[in-house]
Enzyme design. Structure first.
Site, PDB file in Angstrom:
ATOM      1  N   GLY A  13       0.755  14.446 -17.184  1.00 60.91           N
ATOM      2  CA  GLY A  13      -0.184  14.532 -16.055  1.00 60.91           C
ATOM      3  C   GLY A  13      -1.621  14.237 -16.464  1.00 60.91           C
ATOM      4  O   GLY A  13      -1.902  13.915 -17.619  1.00 60.91           O
ATOM      5  N   ARG A  40      11.997  14.334 -14.146  1.00 57.21           N
ATOM      6  CA  ARG A  40      12.533  13.558 -13.013  1.00 57.21           C
ATOM      7  C   ARG A  40      12.639  12.082 -13.351  1.00 57.21           C
ATOM      8  O   ARG A  40      13.474  11.387 -12.834  1.00 57.21           O
ATOM      9  CB  ARG A  40      11.675  13.771 -11.762  1.00 57.21           C
ATOM     10  CG  ARG A  40      11.939  15.130 -11.095  1.00 57.21           C
ATOM     11  CD  ARG A  40      11.243  15.230  -9.755  1.00 57.21           C
ATOM     12  NE  ARG A  40       9.826  15.475  -9.903  1.00 57.21           N
ATOM     13  CZ  ARG A  40       9.269  16.691  -9.877  1.00 57.21           C
ATOM     14  NH1 ARG A  40      10.006  17.761  -9.692  1.00 57.21           N
ATOM     15  NH2 ARG A  40       7.971  16.849 -10.030  1.00 57.21           N
ATOM     16  N   CYS A 128     -11.112  24.641 -11.666  1.00 58.14           N
ATOM     17  CA  CYS A 128     -12.119  23.705 -12.166  1.00 58.14           C
ATOM     18  C   CYS A 128     -13.428  23.732 -11.384  1.00 58.14           C
ATOM     19  O   CYS A 128     -14.468  23.323 -11.889  1.00 58.14           O
ATOM     20  CB  CYS A 128     -11.546  22.293 -12.164  1.00 58.14           C
ATOM     21  SG  CYS A 128     -10.745  21.829 -10.621  1.00 58.14           S
ATOM     22  N   SER A 158      -9.709  13.808  -8.598  1.00 54.74           N
ATOM     23  CA  SER A 158      -8.843  14.115  -9.754  1.00 54.74           C
ATOM     24  C   SER A 158      -8.541  15.602  -9.848  1.00 54.74           C
ATOM     25  O   SER A 158      -7.595  15.995 -10.536  1.00 54.74           O
ATOM     26  CB  SER A 158      -9.471  13.615 -11.058  1.00 54.74           C
ATOM     27  OG  SER A 158     -10.767  14.158 -11.202  1.00 54.74           O
ATOM     28  N   LYS A 214     -10.320  31.092  -4.134  1.00 57.02           N
ATOM     29  CA  LYS A 214     -10.172  31.090  -5.593  1.00 57.02           C
ATOM     30  C   LYS A 214     -11.544  31.234  -6.257  1.00 57.02           C
ATOM     31  O   LYS A 214     -11.710  31.984  -7.215  1.00 57.02           O
ATOM     32  CB  LYS A 214      -9.550  29.773  -6.059  1.00 57.02           C
ATOM     33  CG  LYS A 214      -8.057  29.682  -5.862  1.00 57.02           C
ATOM     34  CD  LYS A 214      -7.563  28.333  -6.396  1.00 57.02           C
ATOM     35  CE  LYS A 214      -6.159  28.047  -5.937  1.00 57.02           C
ATOM     36  NZ  LYS A 214      -5.719  26.695  -6.264  1.00 57.02           N
ATOM     37  N   ARG A 236     -13.998  18.055  -0.365  1.00 56.81           N
ATOM     38  CA  ARG A 236     -13.448  16.964  -1.185  1.00 56.81           C
ATOM     39  C   ARG A 236     -14.243  15.691  -0.896  1.00 56.81           C
ATOM     40  O   ARG A 236     -14.460  15.344   0.274  1.00 56.81           O
ATOM     41  CB  ARG A 236     -11.983  16.747  -0.837  1.00 56.81           C
ATOM     42  CG  ARG A 236     -11.285  15.779  -1.732  1.00 56.81           C
ATOM     43  CD  ARG A 236     -10.984  16.304  -3.116  1.00 56.81           C
ATOM     44  NE  ARG A 236      -9.940  17.312  -3.098  1.00 56.81           N
ATOM     45  CZ  ARG A 236      -9.617  18.059  -4.155  1.00 56.81           C
ATOM     46  NH1 ARG A 236     -10.271  17.945  -5.283  1.00 56.81           N
ATOM     47  NH2 ARG A 236      -8.654  18.951  -4.059  1.00 56.81           N
ATOM     48  N   HIS A 243     -16.908  17.373 -10.763  1.00 56.18           N
ATOM     49  CA  HIS A 243     -17.201  18.220  -9.602  1.00 56.18           C
ATOM     50  C   HIS A 243     -18.697  18.570  -9.601  1.00 56.18           C
ATOM     51  O   HIS A 243     -19.277  18.869 -10.650  1.00 56.18           O
ATOM     52  CB  HIS A 243     -16.423  19.537  -9.681  1.00 56.18           C
ATOM     53  CG  HIS A 243     -14.953  19.411  -9.380  1.00 56.18           C
ATOM     54  ND1 HIS A 243     -14.346  18.237  -9.018  1.00 56.18           N
ATOM     55  CD2 HIS A 243     -13.971  20.360  -9.382  1.00 56.18           C
ATOM     56  CE1 HIS A 243     -13.047  18.455  -8.804  1.00 56.18           C
ATOM     57  NE2 HIS A 243     -12.794  19.725  -9.030  1.00 56.18           N
ATOM     58  N   ASN A 315     -14.325  18.120 -14.265  1.00 54.53           N
ATOM     59  CA  ASN A 315     -13.232  19.016 -13.845  1.00 54.53           C
ATOM     60  C   ASN A 315     -12.024  18.925 -14.765  1.00 54.53           C
ATOM     61  O   ASN A 315     -11.284  19.886 -14.932  1.00 54.53           O
ATOM     62  CB  ASN A 315     -12.806  18.716 -12.404  1.00 54.53           C
ATOM     63  CG  ASN A 315     -12.493  17.261 -12.167  1.00 54.53           C
ATOM     64  OD1 ASN A 315     -13.352  16.399 -12.348  1.00 54.53           O
ATOM     65  ND2 ASN A 315     -11.269  16.964 -11.752  1.00 54.53           N
TER      66      ASN A 315
HETATM   67  N1  NAP Z   1      -6.902  18.299 -12.110  1.00 54.59           N
HETATM   68  C1  NAP Z   1      -7.779  19.228 -12.368  1.00 54.59           C
HETATM   69  O1  NAP Z   1      -9.008  19.004 -12.282  1.00 54.59           O
HETATM   70  C2  NAP Z   1      -7.329  20.608 -12.755  1.00 54.59           C
HETATM   71  C3  NAP Z   1      -8.293  21.552 -13.118  1.00 54.59           C
HETATM   72  C4  NAP Z   1      -7.898  22.839 -13.454  1.00 54.59           C
HETATM   73  C5  NAP Z   1      -6.575  23.155 -13.446  1.00 54.59           C
HETATM   74  N2  NAP Z   1      -5.656  22.228 -13.087  1.00 54.59           N
HETATM   75  C6  NAP Z   1      -4.258  22.619 -13.106  1.00 54.59           C
HETATM   76  O2  NAP Z   1      -3.582  21.868 -14.107  1.00 54.59           O
HETATM   77  C7  NAP Z   1      -2.254  21.613 -13.702  1.00 54.59           C
HETATM   78  C8  NAP Z   1      -1.956  20.122 -13.786  1.00 54.59           C
HETATM   79  O3  NAP Z   1      -2.835  19.416 -12.938  1.00 54.59           O
HETATM   80  P1  NAP Z   1      -2.965  17.828 -13.003  1.00 54.59           P
HETATM   81  O4  NAP Z   1      -4.184  17.512 -12.244  1.00 54.59           O
HETATM   82  O5  NAP Z   1      -2.824  17.345 -14.399  1.00 54.59           O
HETATM   83  O6  NAP Z   1      -1.668  17.372 -12.151  1.00 54.59           O
HETATM   84  P2  NAP Z   1      -0.810  16.026 -12.255  1.00 54.59           P
HETATM   85  O7  NAP Z   1      -1.638  14.876 -12.724  1.00 54.59           O
HETATM   86  O8  NAP Z   1      -0.123  15.905 -10.955  1.00 54.59           O
HETATM   87  O9  NAP Z   1       0.284  16.335 -13.399  1.00 54.59           O
HETATM   88  C9  NAP Z   1       1.274  17.308 -13.229  1.00 54.59           C
HETATM   89  C10 NAP Z   1       2.141  17.395 -14.477  1.00 54.59           C
HETATM   90  O10 NAP Z   1       3.083  18.463 -14.295  1.00 54.59           O
HETATM   91  C11 NAP Z   1       4.399  17.948 -14.515  1.00 54.59           C
HETATM   92  N3  NAP Z   1       5.390  18.662 -13.706  1.00 54.59           N
HETATM   93  C12 NAP Z   1       5.528  18.670 -12.368  1.00 54.59           C
HETATM   94  N4  NAP Z   1       6.607  19.421 -11.998  1.00 54.59           N
HETATM   95  C13 NAP Z   1       7.130  19.891 -13.163  1.00 54.59           C
HETATM   96  C14 NAP Z   1       8.275  20.685 -13.465  1.00 54.59           C
HETATM   97  N5  NAP Z   1       9.068  21.187 -12.511  1.00 54.59           N
HETATM   98  N6  NAP Z   1       8.541  20.984 -14.772  1.00 54.59           N
HETATM   99  C15 NAP Z   1       7.740  20.495 -15.762  1.00 54.59           C
HETATM  100  N7  NAP Z   1       6.660  19.718 -15.544  1.00 54.59           N
HETATM  101  C16 NAP Z   1       6.361  19.419 -14.254  1.00 54.59           C
HETATM  102  C17 NAP Z   1       4.298  16.488 -14.116  1.00 54.59           C
HETATM  103  O11 NAP Z   1       5.405  15.782 -14.683  1.00 54.59           O
HETATM  104  P3  NAP Z   1       5.948  14.418 -13.997  1.00 54.59           P
HETATM  105  O12 NAP Z   1       5.043  13.331 -14.510  1.00 54.59           O
HETATM  106  O13 NAP Z   1       7.342  14.328 -14.487  1.00 54.59           O
HETATM  107  O14 NAP Z   1       5.868  14.621 -12.499  1.00 54.59           O
HETATM  108  C18 NAP Z   1       2.944  16.142 -14.760  1.00 54.59           C
HETATM  109  O15 NAP Z   1       3.096  15.975 -16.145  1.00 54.59           O
HETATM  110  C19 NAP Z   1      -2.095  22.230 -12.295  1.00 54.59           C
HETATM  111  O16 NAP Z   1      -1.561  23.524 -12.429  1.00 54.59           O
HETATM  112  C20 NAP Z   1      -3.525  22.311 -11.800  1.00 54.59           C
HETATM  113  O17 NAP Z   1      -3.708  23.346 -10.866  1.00 54.59           O
HETATM  114  C21 NAP Z   1      -5.996  20.959 -12.749  1.00 54.59           C
END
Ligand code: NAP
Length: 334
Positions: A13, A40, A128, A158, A214, A236, A243, A315
């Protein structure tokens, strides 16, 4: 030097990719490395010059790690993190699943790193959006007290993951070609190209969004202050990364602008510009930056002891991956 076996759940991700980059560039003492995704579709990630296939996580596979980073979904963190931590693996969780759970430290190292302890193996990283405010105002809060905080947020796409970035790029291309936003395919509640909307997450019965709740709940926990009044409008915006926050804060004790500038100038993790024109922007300061940026400090015209500040942070770095790596760097020294 001791090496630590690392697992990253969500390695494919947005945050996962940044996490791997940071572990590598900050020379984290990594031993074995295990990459997990949803399973998947086939995927592989590169780490320290090698390619690692991703697999769906299991408790048995995760137990091989000394430190597991959870950067996937609330559901996945809920399924594994507590049991894994109880079995002795450090779990650094970036999802919102455990942030407000009693007994789970919610940590930004330069703000409340003292919450980390060898006996609490499950640690949450915050949302974030509030990270910028938590870091920027930490010193001011300690020195002068902060009784009220109002925030208007300008949140990059993002923050909603990789698919949201793709969505913005697709909408922009379609808009420039056809002069109109394409039909929505799920994800965002409204078009995002050349637009913005005051909704990040669902609404509660009082009309506050999940993101706004949050920000309030997590900031109170990080600052250890249940009494502070916090009110947010989360928006958004069509920015890819970084951010921004417009903040209004009231201090408990009277203070001069000069005293505030001095405090902001020495706040750990913050780069503050006192010159009005030297304000940060997401494009210039929100891409792979390791500190929070702030500027445009001034007195608010609405109340005595109220001030305004503009804050920008990455972020995906300080709001997520970097904060997690900084937590890991601290726990291996405990
Ligand atoms: N983006 C931000 O700015 C940010 C900031 C703070 C916290 N977060 C947190 O960080 C986490 C990831 O965010 P992201 O932005 O990186 O999301 P993302 O780009 O959508 O990536 C999600 C990741 O989780 C994996 N995933 C989804 N379902 C899963 C499952 N059932 N088992 C194992 N892995 C699974 C996905 O794998 P696949 O590729 O196989 O789908 C992908 O690697 C979230 O919890 C989010 O709340 C994000």
């Amino acid at each position: 030097m001791k090496k630590y076996n690392i697992a990253v759940v969500g390695a494919s991700g947005m945050v996962g990719g940044e996490l791997l980059h940071l572990l590598e560039t900050r020379k984290f003492p990594a031993g074995e490395f295990y990459a997990f995704n949803s399973g998947r579709k086939p995927a592989a990630v590169r780490f320290c010059g090698r390619s690692y296939p991703c697999a769906a996580p299991t408790l048995a596979a995760l137990k091989k790690a000394d430190i597991a980073f959870f950067v996937s979904t609330d559901e996945v963190s809920g399924r594994f993190a507590r049991r894994l931590a109880a079995a002795g693996t450090w779990c650094v969780d970036d999802s919102s699943r455990f942030r407000l759970a009693p007994g789970v430290p919610l940590v930004i190292p330069e703000v409340n790193g003292g919450e980390l302890s060898a006996s609490r193996k499950l640690i949450a990283g915050p949302n974030c959006t509030l990270t910028g405010a938590a870091v920027a105002l930490a010193g001011v809060r300690r020195k002068f007290g902060v009784t009220e905080l109002r925030l208007a947020t300008y949140q990059a796409v993002s923050g909603a993951g990789r698919s949201a970035m793709v969505r913005l790029e697709e909408e922009l291309r379609a808009y420039l070609k056809n002069g109109a936003a394409p039909a929505l395919k799920g994800g965002f509640p409204r078009p995002i190209a050349f637009n913005l909307f005051p909704q990040v997450g669902g609404f509660d019965a009082e009309g506050n969004s999940a993101e706004e709740n949050k920000v309030e709940g997590e900031l109170k926990k990080i600052w250890g202050d249940k009494k502070i009044k916090i009110s947010t409008t989360a928006v958004r915006v069509p920015v890819l990364r970084g951010h921004s926050l417009a903040a209004w804060f009231k201090t408990a004790r009277p203070c001069s602008l000069a005293a505030l500038k001095k405090e902001l100038g020495r706040t750990p993790g913050l780069k503050f510009s006192a010159r009005a024109q030297a304000y940060p922007t997401p494009l210039e300061n929100g891409l792979r930056t390791e500190v929070v940026y702030a500027g445009r400090l001034r007195r608010a015209k609405t109340a005595a002891n109220e001030f305004q500040l503009w804050i920008v942070s990455d972020n995906l770095y300080k709001g997520a991956a970097l904060n997690s790596v900084q937590i890991a760097e601290r726990i291996i020294r405990l």
